[in-house]
Write an enzyme that holds these catalytic residues in place. Structure first.
Site, mmCIF file in Angstrom:
data_model
loop_
_atom_site.group_PDB
_atom_site.id
_atom_site.type_symbol
_atom_site.label_atom_id
_atom_site.label_comp_id
_atom_site.label_asym_id
_atom_site.label_seq_id
_atom_site.Cartn_x
_atom_site.Cartn_y
_atom_site.Cartn_z
ATOM 1 N N SER A 21 -38.009 -0.392 -21.106
ATOM 2 C CA SER A 21 -38.197 -1.332 -21.983
ATOM 3 C C SER A 21 -39.441 -0.873 -23.187
ATOM 4 C CB SER A 21 -38.924 -2.568 -21.495
ATOM 5 O OG SER A 21 -37.774 -3.364 -20.594
ATOM 6 N N GLN A 169 -34.910 -10.778 -26.104
ATOM 7 C CA GLN A 169 -34.627 -9.678 -26.874
ATOM 8 C C GLN A 169 -34.424 -10.024 -28.456
ATOM 9 O OE1 GLN A 169 -31.401 -7.338 -25.221
ATOM 10 N NE2 GLN A 169 -32.592 -6.934 -23.254
ATOM 11 N N ASP A 315 -34.516 -9.015 -14.152
ATOM 12 C CA ASP A 315 -33.869 -7.750 -13.474
ATOM 13 C C ASP A 315 -34.336 -7.370 -12.027
ATOM 14 O OD1 ASP A 315 -34.108 -5.563 -16.433
ATOM 15 O OD2 ASP A 315 -33.033 -7.484 -16.249
HETATM 16 O O1 LIG Z 1 -36.580 -6.645 -23.846
HETATM 17 C C1 LIG Z 1 -36.366 -5.813 -22.668
HETATM 18 O O2 LIG Z 1 -36.759 -4.751 -22.702
HETATM 19 C C2 LIG Z 1 -35.518 -6.396 -21.729
HETATM 20 C C3 LIG Z 1 -35.202 -7.933 -21.690
HETATM 21 C C4 LIG Z 1 -34.395 -8.498 -20.709
HETATM 22 O O3 LIG Z 1 -33.431 -9.209 -21.283
HETATM 23 P P1 LIG Z 1 -33.393 -10.455 -21.610
HETATM 24 O O4 LIG Z 1 -34.586 -10.952 -22.513
HETATM 25 O O5 LIG Z 1 -32.164 -10.819 -22.289
HETATM 26 O O6 LIG Z 1 -33.286 -11.461 -20.527
HETATM 27 C C5 LIG Z 1 -34.331 -7.708 -19.301
HETATM 28 O O7 LIG Z 1 -33.099 -8.095 -18.673
HETATM 29 C C6 LIG Z 1 -33.660 -6.348 -19.922
HETATM 30 O O8 LIG Z 1 -33.365 -5.391 -18.779
HETATM 31 C C7 LIG Z 1 -34.746 -5.650 -20.822
HETATM 32 C C1 LIG Z 2 -30.091 -6.104 -18.788
HETATM 33 C C2 LIG Z 2 -30.690 -4.839 -18.895
HETATM 34 O O1 LIG Z 2 -30.781 -3.937 -19.975
HETATM 35 P P1 LIG Z 2 -30.101 -4.360 -21.511
HETATM 36 O O2 LIG Z 2 -30.622 -5.958 -21.789
HETATM 37 O O3 LIG Z 2 -31.019 -3.392 -22.274
HETATM 38 O O4 LIG Z 2 -28.707 -4.136 -21.217
HETATM 39 C C3 LIG Z 2 -31.316 -4.165 -17.614
HETATM 40 O O5 LIG Z 2 -31.711 -3.065 -17.661
HETATM 41 O O6 LIG Z 2 -31.136 -4.926 -16.547
#
Ligand SMILES: O=C(O)C1=C[C@@H](OP(=O)(O)O)[C@@H](O)[C@H](O)C1
Ligand SMILES: C=C(OP(=O)(O)O)C(=O)O
Length: 434
Positions: A21, A169, A315
């Site tokens: 991230s 995101q 996650d």
């Molecule tokens: O912003 C990020 O780096 C992430 C946000 C999360 O997704 P969501 O915000 O869609 O839950 C997570 O599941 C993903 O692995 C990475």
């Molecule tokens: C959901 C994940 O990442 P992304 O949303 O970037 O696919 C993850 O790393 O579990």
């Protein structure tokens, strides 16, 4: 590729991979700047998608060595992305697609964004609506809110309303792009924000790049006309707690009596998934986190079931479900509906695959119950669902199963933890891939 895992004892010292991230954000922030050196980045399939995106928008990314470690020398597009000369393939990376969809809204033309079959099944609609409400163009080619996407601008900023319980995101994307718009972006959340710590990560990285984004009573806002520029022209990526969770779970379940598992690179940050330490403690794990040293030590212990909400830590669901299958009693994972929108529906994936290993599970829309301890886990051929987190969580469960566990799709660890199997083997795990 399959991973073959048998009951193992693990122990020794290893290092967490860099945070996926933070790496995504640092690369894109450097792209929004006139450039920066990103130290100790994660070099994985997902982060390479973001590197490609920055190059497609007019930047460049060169790998180099700095103080004996990998670094990325990024030349940015200084807040003015070019229109890419080809389709932007985000591969399996939801973060890349969401964050750079907002980048596309800054460009004076149209960008086509696509990804693999998994990514083309994930929700983008609220972000598309937000871009359109800012005056940009944002369409799903199939009209179903999923990629392939056609996105264009340039938008000047403004006010948007967006649900908070689909993907954080979308918020990250708008904040990062909004900083370099003329008017900035004000976000009002229509529903409760899930995965909130990931927006904390965004705010922290933006701050490190000299950009201010803030929370408001209704959501978030970022002023326009800001310039990205990290202190000293560089940014160092911290260790990844989501990836660490598999190593810590392995230690809690299977550490050798004479050799605990020690994970280095575990410095405090805004990562919500550092909650894995608390979860293991609550399950009865013998775990110690030396925050100053950035070291976590975990010994094998008998674990008991626990109730844990994953609204902020989606996650961790695969890791916690696997721990629950090996623990005594019931592990109840709540607030997990949004975990169904990842690389796969991780709630049903873990329920079904752990059942193949003899676990007793109950799946609800927004929660997963794992009844551990009724019988030992048994080795089985399980489907990693082409999802890196499912593969890694099932591999860890295989460390304490009777007989051999074969995990299909082992190659998908390249998304976030390319050296996962080498790391597990270095700790003594009986795991091979072929
Ligand atoms: O912003 C990020 O780096 C992430 C946000 C999360 O997704 P969501 O915000 O869609 O839950 C997570 O599941 C993903 O692995 C990475
Ligand atoms: C959901 C994940 O990442 P992304 O949303 O970037 O696919 C993850 O790393 O579990």
């Amino acid at each position: 590729m399959d991973a073959h895992v048998t009951r193992s004892r693990v122990g020794g010292t290893t290092r967490a991979p860099p945070s996926k991230s933070y790496t995504h954000r640092a690369i894109l922030a450097a792209g929004y700047a006139d450039g920066a050196l990103v130290r100790s980045p994660l070099d994985s399939a997902d982060t390479r998608a973001t590197m490609r995106a920055v190059e497609a928008y007019g930047g460049s990314v060169e790998r180099r060595e700095a103080d004996g470690s990998l670094a990325l020398d990024v030349d940015g597009f200084d807040g003015l992305p070019e229109v890419p000369d080809d389709v932007l393939d985000c591969a399996n990376s939801g973060t890349t697609m969401r964050l750079t969809t907002a980048t596309a809204a800054l460009a004076d033309g149209l960008t086509v964004l696509t990804g693999d079959a998994s990514l083309r099944s994930r929700p983008q609609g609220p972000l598309l609506d937000a871009v359109e409400s800012l005056g940009g163009r944002a369409e799903s080619t199939r009209g179903n809110g999923q990629a392939p996407l056609v996105v264009g601008g340039p938008v000047v900023g403004g006010h948007v309303e967006i649900p908070g319980d689909v993907s954080s995101q979308f918020v990250t994307a708008l904040l990062m792009a909004g900083a370099v718009t003329e008017a900035g972006i004000e976000i009002r959340l229509e529903t409760e924000l899930k995965s909130a710590p990931y927006v904390d990560i965004t705010v922290e990285v933006l701050d490190a790049f000299g950009v201010e984004a803030t929370g408001t009573d209704a959501g978030f806002e970022v002023a326009g006309g800001q310039s990205y520029g990290p202190a000293g022209g560089e940014y160092a990526v911290p260790g990844d707690f989501s990836s660490m969770s598999y190593l810590l779970a392995a230690g809690a379940l299977a550490a050798d009596d004479d050799a605990p598992v020690v994970v280095e690179g575990a410095h405090p940050s805004a990562q919500g998934d550092s909650a894995i330490v608390d979860v293991l403690e609550r399950m009865g794990g013998a775990i110690d986190w030396d925050r100053d040293a950035g070291e976590i030590t975990v010994e094998r212990s008998s674990l008991s079931g626990v109730e844990v909400g994953v609204a902020d830590t989606p996650d961790l669901l695969p890791t916690i479900a696997g721990l629950g299958a090996a623990a005594d009693g019931t592990t109840r994972i709540t607030d997990c509906e949004h975990v169904r929108y990842k690389e796969t529906d991780r709630v049903s994936a873990m329920a079904e695959e752990l059942t193949k290993m003899g676990a007793s599970v109950e799946e609800e829309r927004d929660e997963l119950l794992v009844h551990g301890g009724e019988t030992d886990l048994v080795g089985a051929r399980v489907d990693g669902r082409a999802d890196h987190r499912i593969v890694m969580a099932l591999t860890v469960a295989g460390l304490v199963a009777e007989g051999e566990t074969v995990v299909e799709g082992a190659e998908h660890v390249d998304v976030s933890f390319p050296d996962f199997f080498q790391t597990m083997a270095s700790l003594g795990a009986s795991v091979t891939t072929e």
